[in-house]
Design an enzyme around this catalytic site. Structure first.
Site, mmCIF file in Angstrom:
data_model
loop_
_atom_site.group_PDB
_atom_site.id
_atom_site.type_symbol
_atom_site.label_atom_id
_atom_site.label_comp_id
_atom_site.label_asym_id
_atom_site.label_seq_id
_atom_site.Cartn_x
_atom_site.Cartn_y
_atom_site.Cartn_z
ATOM 1 N N ASP A 74 0.744 -1.150 0.080
ATOM 2 C CA ASP A 74 0.065 -0.021 -0.277
ATOM 3 C C ASP A 74 0.888 1.100 0.067
ATOM 4 O OD1 ASP A 74 0.607 -0.851 2.495
ATOM 5 O OD2 ASP A 74 -0.886 0.326 3.440
ATOM 6 N N GLU A 115 -0.609 -2.109 5.264
ATOM 7 C CA GLU A 115 0.357 -1.853 6.407
ATOM 8 C C GLU A 115 0.173 -0.372 6.910
ATOM 9 O OE1 GLU A 115 3.470 -0.548 8.851
ATOM 10 O OE2 GLU A 115 3.179 0.168 6.706
#
Length: 395
Positions: A82, A140
Site C-alpha cells: 500500500d 500496512e
C-alpha cells in the site's frame, strides 16, 4: 554454488525488478484499495510460470514456491503493497499518476523485490528443499493493519512457516548495506483522540465561560508526566500530540477542542497501564476546571520483537552474501510496523535495506513528498531475501 547462482539471477533480473518498481511507484493505491496492484502482482507471477497462489484479505496474495521435498520446512517472506496519502514532489519519469497518493514508504520497493525473489526461487526450485511462502500484504499503513487481517485469513497456515522474514527500506543507510537488530526493535503505536468540552462565548467575558482551550493546554502539558514520571527510564516511551483543533477566533472561545496524538512503547504491560494513566489525568484536569473530556485510545500495532535465533542466522547469512562491512547493527526504532503481528505468532526477522545515495541527492526520509531510492538497492533487495530464505530452510 547456490549463493553465486542467486547473485547472478538477481543481476540478470535487475532491469525487470526496477521496471516493476517503477510501474508500482507510478500507480500507487491506498491501504486496502490495492486492487490494481494485486492484479499486477498476479500477472507478473503468472508470467514467471508460477500458478500456486491465493488471495487473502481481498487484496493480499500468498504464493508457494516449492522446492524438492516441499513438506520438509516452510519459511515465509513478506512484502507490503500500500501507498500513502501524500502529494509526490519528485520530478521523475515514474512519478505517481494518482494525485495525492504516493509510494512514500518504499512499499513499491518491497513488492518489486518480492516479485524478484519469486522469479529467482522459481528458477532454482530444483536446487533447494522445502517451501518458501511469499506474502504480498495490503494495508500496512492503516489500523487494524493488513498483517492482522492476513493472519485472520489463515496466511500462517497450510503450510505453517517456521519463521517469517521481512525487509524495509531505510533512507538513513547507504545503498549496498543492510541492518539487523535482535530482540526488541520497533514500538507499539496507539492513536489518541481527545475531545475537551467546555462552554464557549466571547473572549472578553471569560468569567461566563468554561474555556476548553485553556483546559486543553493544561492537559497537553500534564500528560507529558505519563512518560517522564510514570514510565521506567529503562522502557522507551513516546507521547506526542500532532493536531490541535480549536475552531474559535481572536475573540471567540469555542465550545470544544479536539486533540490527536500518538503513544508508543516497547512494553505491553506498561502500554496498558499508560492508557489508564492518560485517561485519569485528562479526566481529572477537565473536571477540575469545570469541563469534561472524551478520551479515546485507538489501539494500534503491538511492539515488534525480532527472534534472536532467526535474526542471528539471517545476519550471518547477510554477511556471507554482502560482506561484513555491509551489514550493520541497528538501534531501537520508535516507529511502528504491523509486521509485529506476525512476530506475535511465529519467529520473525525484520531487517533494513539501505537506499540512500548522497551523491545522487537521494536523502529524503520516508513519509515525505520527496522520498525516493537508489534503485541499485533492488538487486540486493531481491537477491539477499532469496538467499536468507534458502539459508533458513537449510538451517
Amino acid at each position: 554454488m547456490l549463493k553465486n547462482r542467486i547473485k547472478s539471477l538477481a543481476q540478470e533480473f535487475k532491469t525487470e525488478i526496477i521496471s516493476n518498481r517503477r510501474h508500482l511507484h507510478a500507480h500507487p493505491e491506498l491501504s486496502f484499495q490495492e486492487h490494481n496492484t494485486a492484479a499486477f502482482v498476479e500477472a507478473q507471477l503468472q508470467s514467471y510460470g508460477i500458478s500456486e497462489m491465493e488471495r487473502k484479505a481481498e487484496t493480499g496474495i500468498v504464493v508457494l514456491i516449492k522446492g524438492k521435498n516441499p513438506d520438509k520446512k516452510t519459511v515465509a517472506l513478506r512484502g507490503d503493497m500500500d501507498a500513502l496519502p501524500i502529494v509526490e514532489q519528485n520530478d521523475v519519469p515514474y512519478k505517481s499518476i494518482h494525485p495525492g497518493v504516493m509510494h512514500a514508504c518504499g512499499h513499491d520497493v518491497h513488492t518489486a523485490s518480492l516479485l524478484g525473489v519469486a522469479k529467482i526461487l522459481n528458477e532454482i526450485k530444483d536446487q533447494f528443499e522445502g517451501t518458501v511462502k511469499l506474502i504480498f500484504q495490503p494495508g500496512e499503513e492503516l489500523i487494524p493493519g493488513g498483517a492482522s487481517l492476513m493472519i485472520k485469513d489463515k496466511v500462517l497456515e497450510n503450510p505453517k512457516p517456521s519463521g517469517i522474514i521481512g525487509q524495509h527500506v531505510m533512507p538513513l543507510i547507504p545503498v549496498g548495506k543492510v541492518g539487523f537488530r535482535k530482540g526488541m526493535y520497533m514500538a507499539s503505536a496507539d492513536e489518541l483522540y481527545i475531545t475537551v468540552k467546555g462552554k464557549g462565548g466571547h473572549g472578553a467575558m471569560p468569567e461566563t465561560l468554561v474555556d476548553p482551550v485553556l483546559i486543553a493546554a493544561h492537559m497537553i502539558v500534564a500528560l507529558q508526566q505519563v512518560v517522564s514520571r510514570n514510565a521506567s527510564p529503562k522502557t522507551p516511551s513516546v507521547l506526542s500530540f500532532g493536531r490541535i483543533e480549536a475552531l474559535g477566533a481572536t475573540n471567540i472561545i469555542p465550545n470544544e477542542v479536539k486533540i490527536q496524538g500518538t503513544f508508543r512503547t516497547l512494553d505491553e504491560a506498561w502500554r496498558a497501564k499508560a492508557h489508564g494513566h492518560m485517561v485519569k489525568i485528562a479526566t481529572g484536569i477537565a473536571e477540575g476546571m469545570g469541563g469534561t473530556v472524551d478520551f479515546e485510545v485507538r489501539k494500534g500495532y503491538p511492539f515488534l520483537k525480532n527472534s534472536p535465533e532467526l535474526t542471528g542466522r539471517a545476519q550471518k547469512a547477510a554477511i556471507d552474501y554482502l560482506g561484513e562491512e555491509n551489514v550493520l547493527d541497528l538501534d531501537i526504532w520508535m516507529a511502528a510496523e504491523d509486521f509485529s503481528y506476525y512476530t506475535q505468532e511465529i519467529d520473525g526477522c525484520f531487517y533494513r535495506l539501505g537506499t540512500r545515495n548522497e551523491a545522487k541527492g537521494i536523502v529524503s526520509g520516508v513519509h515525505t513528498p520527496t522520498f525516493d531510492i537508489d534503485e541499485n538497492a533492488l538487486e540486493i533487495g531481491a537477491g539477499l531475501m532469496a538467499w536468507l530464505a534458502l539459508n533458513e530452510l537449510a538451517s
